[in-house]
Design a protein around this motif. Structure first.
Motif, mmCIF file in Angstrom:
data_model
loop_
_atom_site.group_PDB
_atom_site.id
_atom_site.type_symbol
_atom_site.label_atom_id
_atom_site.label_comp_id
_atom_site.label_asym_id
_atom_site.label_seq_id
_atom_site.Cartn_x
_atom_site.Cartn_y
_atom_site.Cartn_z
ATOM 1 N N ASP A 42 5.211 -1.067 13.231
ATOM 2 C CA ASP A 42 3.688 -1.962 12.195
ATOM 3 C C ASP A 42 2.795 -1.963 11.576
ATOM 4 O O ASP A 42 1.930 -2.162 11.114
ATOM 5 C CB ASP A 42 4.087 -2.963 11.904
ATOM 6 C CG ASP A 42 3.416 -4.086 13.611
ATOM 7 O OD1 ASP A 42 3.453 -3.456 14.060
ATOM 8 O OD2 ASP A 42 2.387 -4.803 13.061
ATOM 9 N N ARG A 43 2.304 -0.265 12.462
ATOM 10 C CA ARG A 43 1.601 0.010 12.499
ATOM 11 C C ARG A 43 0.491 1.247 11.045
ATOM 12 O O ARG A 43 1.808 2.020 10.776
ATOM 13 C CB ARG A 43 0.800 1.241 13.940
ATOM 14 C CG ARG A 43 0.517 0.336 15.259
ATOM 15 C CD ARG A 43 0.542 0.731 16.448
ATOM 16 N NE ARG A 43 0.315 0.551 17.461
ATOM 17 C CZ ARG A 43 1.644 0.117 18.297
ATOM 18 N NH1 ARG A 43 2.555 0.157 18.031
ATOM 19 N NH2 ARG A 43 0.993 -1.279 19.027
ATOM 20 N N VAL A 44 -0.286 1.047 10.711
ATOM 21 C CA VAL A 44 -1.019 1.825 9.524
ATOM 22 C C VAL A 44 -1.564 2.854 10.104
ATOM 23 O O VAL A 44 -2.978 2.599 11.063
ATOM 24 C CB VAL A 44 -1.165 0.812 8.469
ATOM 25 C CG1 VAL A 44 -1.944 2.093 7.558
ATOM 26 C CG2 VAL A 44 -0.374 -0.341 8.453
ATOM 27 N N VAL A 45 -2.011 4.204 10.098
ATOM 28 C CA VAL A 45 -3.361 5.356 10.146
ATOM 29 C C VAL A 45 -4.348 4.788 8.650
ATOM 30 O O VAL A 45 -3.446 5.082 7.322
ATOM 31 C CB VAL A 45 -2.331 6.256 10.348
ATOM 32 C CG1 VAL A 45 -4.251 8.198 10.340
ATOM 33 C CG2 VAL A 45 -1.683 6.465 11.483
ATOM 34 N N ILE A 46 -4.865 5.160 9.051
ATOM 35 C CA ILE A 46 -6.800 4.710 8.064
ATOM 36 C C ILE A 46 -7.632 6.052 8.542
ATOM 37 O O ILE A 46 -8.067 6.158 9.604
ATOM 38 C CB ILE A 46 -6.785 3.652 7.424
ATOM 39 C CG1 ILE A 46 -6.011 2.475 7.358
ATOM 40 C CG2 ILE A 46 -8.318 3.571 6.625
ATOM 41 C CD1 ILE A 46 -6.388 1.063 7.016
ATOM 42 N N ALA A 47 -7.443 7.432 7.119
ATOM 43 C CA ALA A 47 -8.828 7.520 7.110
ATOM 44 C C ALA A 47 -9.858 6.920 7.077
ATOM 45 O O ALA A 47 -10.064 6.341 5.510
ATOM 46 C CB ALA A 47 -8.829 8.502 5.937
ATOM 47 N N VAL A 48 -11.160 6.551 7.579
ATOM 48 C CA VAL A 48 -12.024 5.701 7.160
ATOM 49 C C VAL A 48 -12.951 6.014 6.121
ATOM 50 O O VAL A 48 -13.549 7.264 6.596
ATOM 51 C CB VAL A 48 -12.990 5.224 8.338
ATOM 52 C CG1 VAL A 48 -13.599 4.673 8.581
ATOM 53 C CG2 VAL A 48 -12.060 4.808 9.253
ATOM 54 N N LYS A 49 -13.696 5.381 4.982
ATOM 55 C CA LYS A 49 -14.279 5.963 4.338
ATOM 56 C C LYS A 49 -15.814 6.486 5.184
ATOM 57 O O LYS A 49 -16.059 5.010 5.819
ATOM 58 C CB LYS A 49 -14.243 4.859 2.941
ATOM 59 C CG LYS A 49 -13.775 5.328 2.081
ATOM 60 C CD LYS A 49 -14.404 4.181 1.047
ATOM 61 C CE LYS A 49 -13.618 4.347 -0.119
ATOM 62 N NZ LYS A 49 -14.226 3.764 -1.621
#
Length: 94
Positions: free
Chosen positions: A7-14
């Motif tokens: 249930d993990r998500v990878v996010i490109a931080v703004k």
């Protein structure tokens, strides 16, 4: 590319602006930690005790708001990412 598990998500931080409207430059240690970003990868979902997958509410390219101190910061191929559990995402920006 990074492929998150369960249930993990990878996010490109703004990136937040380093200069105010009035032209004052803000020191990097005085800036607040960003809480928005773009989902770049999602895991398959958490597994229940009976072997069923629980699908995630977010998908790739969603703009999201997440808890301030959630996840782990990761640098991959020169880009900063945040890997967090889907439960730490509090909203999708539409």
């Amino acid at each position: 590319m990074l492929k998150p598990l369960e249930d993990r998500v990878v996010i490109a931080v703004k990136d937040e602006a380093e200069q105010t409207v009035g032209g004052i430059v803000i020191a990097s240690n005085a800036k607040q930690k960003p809480q928005t970003g773009k989902v770049v990868a999602v895991g398959a979902g958490a597994m229940t005790s009976d072997g069923q997958r629980i699908p995630l509410d977010v998908k790739e390219n969603d703009e999201v708001i997440y808890d301030k101190y959630a996840g782990s910061e990761v640098e991959y191929e020169g880009q900063q990412y945040l890997v967090l559990h889907a439960k730490d995402i509090i909203a999708i920006i539409e």
